[in-house]
Motif scaffolding. Sequence first.
Motif, short mmCIF file in Angstrom:
data_model
loop_
_atom_site.label_atom_id
_atom_site.label_comp_id
_atom_site.label_asym_id
_atom_site.label_seq_id
_atom_site.Cartn_x
_atom_site.Cartn_y
_atom_site.Cartn_z
N SER A 84 19.46 -16.90 4.38
CA SER A 84 19.30 -15.46 4.20
C SER A 84 18.77 -14.84 5.48
O SER A 84 18.17 -15.53 6.31
N VAL A 86 16.37 -11.54 6.77
CA VAL A 86 15.48 -10.46 6.39
C VAL A 86 15.53 -9.38 7.46
O VAL A 86 15.22 -9.64 8.63
N THR A 91 16.88 -7.82 2.37
CA THR A 91 17.18 -9.24 2.48
C THR A 91 18.65 -9.46 2.17
O THR A 91 19.12 -9.12 1.08
#
Length: 278
Positions: A84, A86, A91
């Motif tokens: 992922s 951010v 996110t």
Amino acid sequence: MDRHLVLTSNDITYYDLSGDTLFIVHVENPLSKITYDHPILSIKYPFAYGDSISVPFSGYGVYCGDHPFREQGMSMVMADAAGSIVLGEDTIQNVLRVYTRMSYSVCMDIDSAALDSARLKQIIEERYDWYARGYRYPLFTTVTSTSYDDAAPIGTTRSAWGMPPDSQRFQADSCNEDIRRKDSIAIAEKAKANDDIIHYTVSQNGNQITVNYSLDGSADVSALVSDVMGVVYRQCRQNNDKGDGYSLCIDCNGLRRGKYILYVNVNGKVYNEKITVL
């Protein structure tokens, strides 16, 4: 075969989608134009974490309007990280980093009558693209290109660009809009609670990182350590049956002090933890 073009900076790049593979067939800018008789591999669909593919390429072009040149080499593409990203309070889920390494020779002033007198230079180009489900274009791209003359480096250029998620959301694309809804944090957290088959803890002894875990089913488990920019420094992998008492150990000695990210991949599902190298 589906052909389209993409403009980046001063370059115009033409692509061909042949079957399940995207190729670069022509590139032009104010200084040069080149057409590839054996096109450059861009990416293959679908492409998942751990996949890799290599294809040779070659092409002929013109520099400054009347100087012919030739390129010939190998393009290697690898999906080397997943997780992922951010971005402030946002996110982005299901991000795949694709690493491309092009190693090739350039023959300047090359034509059918000048093969023996051509000057040969080598170029190594490394590129990282961060792709995310539900977004048509990479979120970020970085490129480093180093030129060599008789194996001695003579110059390096670096560039980076991106297309932020907010800009890509403005595009009218119902397919990607539906994917982004499915990848929302709320839905992802609910799915995570329902389909986790790993139960793990992370311990650290000096710069030795250990992932202790149990499995509710058989799984291919891998762990890797990268910096916040996604550059991978350590990785290991193993396959286990359902059971308890498993562990993966990663030696981070030799890495520069600072914050890193530990990614644990279980049958394609990725977990991440922050670690500190002392």
